[in-house]
Design a protein around this motif. Structure first.
Motif, mmCIF file in Angstrom:
data_model
loop_
_atom_site.group_PDB
_atom_site.id
_atom_site.type_symbol
_atom_site.label_atom_id
_atom_site.label_comp_id
_atom_site.label_asym_id
_atom_site.label_seq_id
_atom_site.Cartn_x
_atom_site.Cartn_y
_atom_site.Cartn_z
ATOM 1 N N ARG A 64 -10.989 4.907 2.957
ATOM 2 C CA ARG A 64 -11.235 3.382 3.647
ATOM 3 C C ARG A 64 -10.180 2.326 3.567
ATOM 4 N N SER A 65 -9.537 1.915 2.416
ATOM 5 C CA SER A 65 -9.461 0.795 2.550
ATOM 6 C C SER A 65 -7.522 0.778 1.960
ATOM 7 N N CYS A 66 -7.261 1.930 1.676
ATOM 8 C CA CYS A 66 -5.829 1.967 1.287
ATOM 9 C C CYS A 66 -4.816 2.869 1.889
ATOM 10 N N GLN A 67 -5.314 4.144 2.566
ATOM 11 C CA GLN A 67 -4.471 5.130 2.926
ATOM 12 C C GLN A 67 -3.762 4.745 4.572
ATOM 13 N N ASN A 68 -4.396 3.633 5.059
ATOM 14 C CA ASN A 68 -3.663 3.344 6.337
ATOM 15 C C ASN A 68 -2.194 2.905 6.082
ATOM 16 N N CYS A 69 -2.222 2.572 4.634
ATOM 17 C CA CYS A 69 -0.641 2.216 4.268
ATOM 18 C C CYS A 69 -0.129 3.285 3.136
ATOM 19 N N HIS A 70 -1.155 3.425 2.301
ATOM 20 C CA HIS A 70 -0.560 4.294 1.172
ATOM 21 C C HIS A 70 -0.810 5.811 1.452
ATOM 22 N N ARG A 71 0.093 6.217 2.350
ATOM 23 C CA ARG A 71 0.520 7.670 2.854
ATOM 24 C C ARG A 71 1.714 7.927 2.970
ATOM 25 N N GLY A 75 3.836 2.854 5.238
ATOM 26 C CA GLY A 75 4.500 1.413 4.948
ATOM 27 C C GLY A 75 4.451 1.238 3.709
ATOM 28 N N ALA A 76 3.683 1.708 2.971
ATOM 29 C CA ALA A 76 3.412 1.452 1.439
ATOM 30 C C ALA A 76 4.435 2.263 0.573
ATOM 31 N N PRO A 77 5.083 1.870 -0.539
ATOM 32 C CA PRO A 77 5.975 2.604 -1.163
ATOM 33 C C PRO A 77 5.364 4.123 -1.981
ATOM 34 N N MET A 78 4.229 4.016 -1.985
ATOM 35 C CA MET A 78 3.693 5.170 -2.628
ATOM 36 C C MET A 78 2.441 5.682 -1.958
ATOM 37 N N ALA A 79 2.093 6.910 -1.993
ATOM 38 C CA ALA A 79 0.869 7.510 -1.238
ATOM 39 C C ALA A 79 -0.216 7.822 -2.358
ATOM 40 N N PHE A 80 -1.414 7.374 -1.807
ATOM 41 C CA PHE A 80 -2.718 7.674 -2.678
ATOM 42 C C PHE A 80 -3.537 8.594 -1.938
ATOM 43 N N THR A 81 -3.029 9.893 -1.267
ATOM 44 C CA THR A 81 -3.824 10.823 -0.675
ATOM 45 C C THR A 81 -4.385 11.934 -1.691
ATOM 46 N N THR A 91 -3.695 2.549 -13.452
ATOM 47 C CA THR A 91 -3.676 1.319 -14.245
ATOM 48 C C THR A 91 -3.289 0.016 -13.156
ATOM 49 N N ARG A 92 -2.289 0.351 -12.587
ATOM 50 C CA ARG A 92 -1.898 -0.657 -11.478
ATOM 51 C C ARG A 92 -3.034 -1.023 -10.313
ATOM 52 N N ILE A 93 -3.608 0.264 -10.051
ATOM 53 C CA ILE A 93 -4.534 0.187 -8.807
ATOM 54 C C ILE A 93 -5.767 -0.943 -9.510
ATOM 55 N N ASP A 95 -5.653 -3.031 -11.622
ATOM 56 C CA ASP A 95 -5.218 -4.607 -11.704
ATOM 57 C C ASP A 95 -4.994 -4.941 -10.594
ATOM 58 N N ARG A 96 -4.509 -4.424 -9.613
ATOM 59 C CA ARG A 96 -4.181 -5.028 -8.554
ATOM 60 C C ARG A 96 -5.361 -5.303 -7.428
ATOM 61 N N THR A 97 -6.303 -4.410 -7.737
ATOM 62 C CA THR A 97 -7.630 -4.541 -6.966
ATOM 63 C C THR A 97 -8.510 -5.644 -7.661
ATOM 64 N N ALA A 105 -2.851 -9.305 -4.530
ATOM 65 C CA ALA A 105 -4.177 -8.276 -4.639
ATOM 66 C C ALA A 105 -3.882 -7.112 -3.671
ATOM 67 N N MET A 106 -4.554 -6.058 -3.814
ATOM 68 C CA MET A 106 -4.560 -5.071 -3.150
ATOM 69 C C MET A 106 -6.015 -4.491 -2.704
ATOM 70 N N PRO A 107 -6.601 -4.200 -1.780
ATOM 71 C CA PRO A 107 -5.658 -4.302 -0.358
ATOM 72 C C PRO A 107 -5.388 -5.911 -0.046
ATOM 73 N N PRO A 108 -4.405 -5.967 0.752
ATOM 74 C CA PRO A 108 -3.966 -7.221 1.050
ATOM 75 C C PRO A 108 -5.038 -7.959 1.876
HETATM 76 C C1 HEC Z 1 -1.996 -3.082 4.612
HETATM 77 C C2 HEC Z 1 -1.067 -2.026 3.806
HETATM 78 C C3 HEC Z 1 -1.737 -1.861 2.629
HETATM 79 C C4 HEC Z 1 -2.983 -1.583 2.266
HETATM 80 C C5 HEC Z 1 -4.299 -1.555 3.039
HETATM 81 C C6 HEC Z 1 -3.033 -1.379 0.977
HETATM 82 N N1 HEC Z 1 -1.844 -1.468 0.336
HETATM 83 FE FE1 HEC Z 1 -1.267 -1.335 -1.721
HETATM 84 N N2 HEC Z 1 0.828 -1.740 -1.102
HETATM 85 C C7 HEC Z 1 1.468 -1.942 0.101
HETATM 86 C C8 HEC Z 1 2.547 -2.444 -0.045
HETATM 87 C C9 HEC Z 1 3.669 -2.692 1.259
HETATM 88 C C10 HEC Z 1 3.003 -2.501 -1.280
HETATM 89 C C11 HEC Z 1 4.266 -2.642 -1.835
HETATM 90 C C12 HEC Z 1 4.424 -4.175 -1.991
HETATM 91 C C13 HEC Z 1 3.796 -4.883 -3.131
HETATM 92 O O1 HEC Z 1 3.570 -4.135 -4.125
HETATM 93 O O2 HEC Z 1 3.030 -5.854 -2.789
HETATM 94 C C14 HEC Z 1 1.836 -2.081 -2.020
HETATM 95 C C15 HEC Z 1 1.643 -1.795 -3.315
HETATM 96 C C16 HEC Z 1 0.598 -1.516 -4.148
HETATM 97 C C17 HEC Z 1 0.392 -1.136 -5.706
HETATM 98 C C18 HEC Z 1 1.719 -1.568 -6.470
HETATM 99 C C19 HEC Z 1 2.402 -0.151 -6.897
HETATM 100 C C20 HEC Z 1 3.389 -0.635 -8.047
HETATM 101 O O3 HEC Z 1 4.528 -0.017 -7.939
HETATM 102 O O4 HEC Z 1 2.990 -1.614 -8.885
HETATM 103 C C21 HEC Z 1 -0.689 -0.642 -5.802
HETATM 104 C C22 HEC Z 1 -1.257 -0.467 -7.244
HETATM 105 C C23 HEC Z 1 -1.341 -0.696 -4.457
HETATM 106 N N3 HEC Z 1 -0.473 -1.252 -3.452
HETATM 107 C C24 HEC Z 1 -2.764 -0.284 -4.570
HETATM 108 C C25 HEC Z 1 -3.363 -0.339 -3.322
HETATM 109 C C26 HEC Z 1 -4.963 0.151 -3.419
HETATM 110 C C27 HEC Z 1 -5.759 0.591 -4.430
HETATM 111 C C28 HEC Z 1 -5.440 -0.188 -2.041
HETATM 112 C C29 HEC Z 1 -6.731 -0.057 -1.413
HETATM 113 C C30 HEC Z 1 -7.714 -0.318 -2.193
HETATM 114 C C31 HEC Z 1 -4.116 -0.740 -1.219
HETATM 115 N N4 HEC Z 1 -3.095 -0.628 -2.029
HETATM 116 C C32 HEC Z 1 -4.090 -1.160 -0.164
HETATM 117 C C33 HEC Z 1 0.582 -1.938 1.309
HETATM 118 C C34 HEC Z 1 -0.890 -1.680 1.240
#
Ligand code: HEC
Length: 492
Positions: A64-71, A75-81, A91-93, A95-97, A105-108
């Motif tokens: 729901r909240s991540c894969q539109n970028c994390h795939r 656009g995001a640098p790594m996939a979470f599919t 761990t980073r997931i 911490d960033r959430t 923060a993630m999602p942004p």
């Molecule tokens: C709108 C696009 C977008 C969404 C939605 C998004 N991300 Fe991201 N995410 C990115 C991008 C781009 C980066 C790389 C830049 C950065 O680290 O901020 C990133 C980086 C990250 C990192 C850092 C990885 C590292 O190498 O340290 C994590 C962890 C992460 N996202 C988790 C999540 C999670 C969990 C969600 C959903 C709950 C999420 N993201 C939703 C675009 C997104």
């Protein structure tokens, strides 16, 4: 039959408001680092932490909240599919959430929970319970769980896709090439005729960049993945030989890296005229730091049906300024304040904090008579210039005379990773290392009738008089019966 109506003037409303709210925006020192992460215990949600698994609990959150970028290609640098892709980032997931509404923060999506309006069209924030699940999952060693619990994979468009779906009209800029390493460039990149033979009202506009940067290119910042930093553009009618515009029409919401699409909302529109063109007047492009790259922008418009006349036209609100800022070096919690008096009844469609690299937070308050309440506080990350689109029935409905108060926070210490320089005073300016402080959100002006009609709809949705609709200070204001004027008496 005496006319019944709601407060005709501000003074009466102030005297008769039944509730006095002085909910000030929550005080934070506005710094990046001084705020504890949001930690939750699964047990508080009736969940046994040991039962939390990837397939059952985490995958649905990621979908729901991540894969539109994390795939792949997202656009995001790594996939979470899949589990394998995700587990090494666990761990980073967490911490960033857990930092939820602050820079990084993630999602942004940086709306602070628990204060102000919480319903947005483009909200993908995680709930407290979802954070509890992620935290329990990581603390328990990231168990995969039963593969049978895994939700079916989502299907994504094979190209970069349009978030809002296929547009009715796509306009394309020229190609722009940037060197591997070089100075940033600003300027006009020409006009793009729309080809429209009749006026069309626009329901939504989405701008995307198409470039030749490999989707798996290592990029530590979002800027490494795009050529365009932003584009300010307007539309107008073409001159006879099609080489320029005879007049400037609408200024469209700015395209910025990391910014979302604009949906103007039902009943709200922006006009794209017959025989018009977009003027791409102010682009900012930069090297990506990897190799020479070429990219262009595509502007995707979705229209209301032909012949449709929207009730309101949207315009950009501009609270704050970028002229006379005074930002001290190496100091957290620096605040900027701007006050604007609304000159008509107003519905706020979106909140769009705009600061530069030093920015960390922005709040928006409405001051109406003796009431002062926070509409929203949001974190700010200059890598993600977000617009927060209110749900139609949650958008602030503010009476004429309301004072909109915008508060911007900047942090110029090294804790702010977006900052280039902690040592020097900085003023205002167009570069990210200088400062701006503005709210670029959209609003519509309402006539008295429209304002009353919108409030009547709100009231119908409110359960009882103990419900308070944040952002609608007159929703429960008592009615005034105008009969008093007929007998020569004054209003109560
Ligand atoms: C709108 C696009 C977008 C969404 C939605 C998004 N991300 Fe991201 N995410 C990115 C991008 C781009 C980066 C790389 C830049 C950065 O680290 O901020 C990133 C980086 C990250 C990192 C850092 C990885 C590292 O190498 O340290 C994590 C962890 C992460 N996202 C988790 C999540 C999670 C969990 C969600 C959903 C709950 C999420 N993201 C939703 C675009 C997104």
């Amino acid at each position: 039959m005496p006319a019944r109506h709601w407060f005709p003037c501000a003074i009466m409303a102030m005297v008769m408001m039944p509730v006095a709210l002085t909910a000030q925006y929550p005080v934070r020192d506005g710094s990046v680092s001084n705020i504890a992460p949001y930690l939750f215990a699964a047990a508080d949600f009736g969940i046994n932490p040991e039962d939390v698994t990837f397939t059952k609990d985490i995958a649905p959150i990621l979908q729901r909240s991540c894969q539109n970028c994390h795939r792949a290609g997202g656009g995001a640098p790594m996939a979470f599919t899949t589990y394998q892709e995700t587990r090494r980032y666990a761990t980073r997931i967490r911490d960033r959430t857990a930092i939820r509404d602050r820079m990084g923060a993630m999602p942004p999506f940086f709306v602070e929970p628990g204060v102000g309006i919480q319903r947005f069209k483009n909200g993908n924030a995680l709930s407290d319970e979802e954070l509890a699940k992620i935290q329990a999952w990581v603390d328990n060693g990231v168990p995969e769980g039963d593969p049978a619990d895994m939700p079916p994979p989502l299907e994504f468009p094979t190209d970069q896709g349009w978030v809002l779906g296929e547009p009715d009209l796509v306009l394309r800029s020229i190609d722009v090439t940037v060197p591997a390493v070089g100075p940033d460039r600003w300027g006009d990149i020409g006009i793009v005729p729309t080809g429209l033979t009749e006026d069309r009202w626009v329901h939504s506009v989405e701008v995307r960049e198409i470039n030749d940067i490999p989707t798996d290119a290592a990029a530590t910042t979002v800027g490494g993945r795009y050529v365009f930093h932003h584009m300010t553009y307007f539309s107008g009618v073409l001159n006879e030989d099609g080489t320029g515009l005879v007049s400037q029409g609408r200024v469209w919401p700015v395209h910025e890296i990391g910014r979302n699409a604009d949906v103007f909302g039902d009943g709200v529109g922006m006009l794209l005229q017959a025989n018009s063109a977009l003027s791409l007047s102010a682009s900012h492009v930069h090297s990506t730091g990897g190799q020479a790259n070429t990219g262009h922008l595509e502007f995707g418009f979705k229209f209301f049906p032909k012949g449709y006349e929207p009730k309101y036209t949207s315009s950009i609100r501009l609270g704050g300024n970028g002229i006379d800022m005074d930002v001290r070096p190496n100091q957290a919690g620096q605040e900027f304040h701007s006050y604007d008096v609304l000159t008509s009844h107003t519905k706020i469609i979106s909140f769009e904090p705009h600061l530069h690299a030093p920015g960390v937070r922005m709040c928006m308050e409405a001051i109406w008579g003796i009431n002062r309440f926070t509409l929203n506080c949001v974190g700010y990350d200059h890598n993600w210039v977000k617009q927060y689109l209110y749900e139609d029935d949650a958008a602030p409905l503010l009476p004429k005379g309301t004072i909109l108060h915008i508060i911007g926070f900047v942090d110029t210490r090294a804790d702010n990773p977006n900052l280039a320089d902690t040592r020097n005073w900085a003023g205002s300016g167009r570069r990210s290392v200088s400062n701006m402080f503005a709210d670029l959100g959209q609003m519509v002006r309402l006539t008295e009738e429209q304002f009353q009609a919108e409030m009547a709809e709100r009231r119908a949705n409110m359960k009882d008089k103990n419900t308070y609709d944040i952002g609608c200070p007159l929703c429960w204001a008592p009615q005034v019966i105008e009969a008093a004027t007929a007998t020569g008496g004054g209003a109560p």
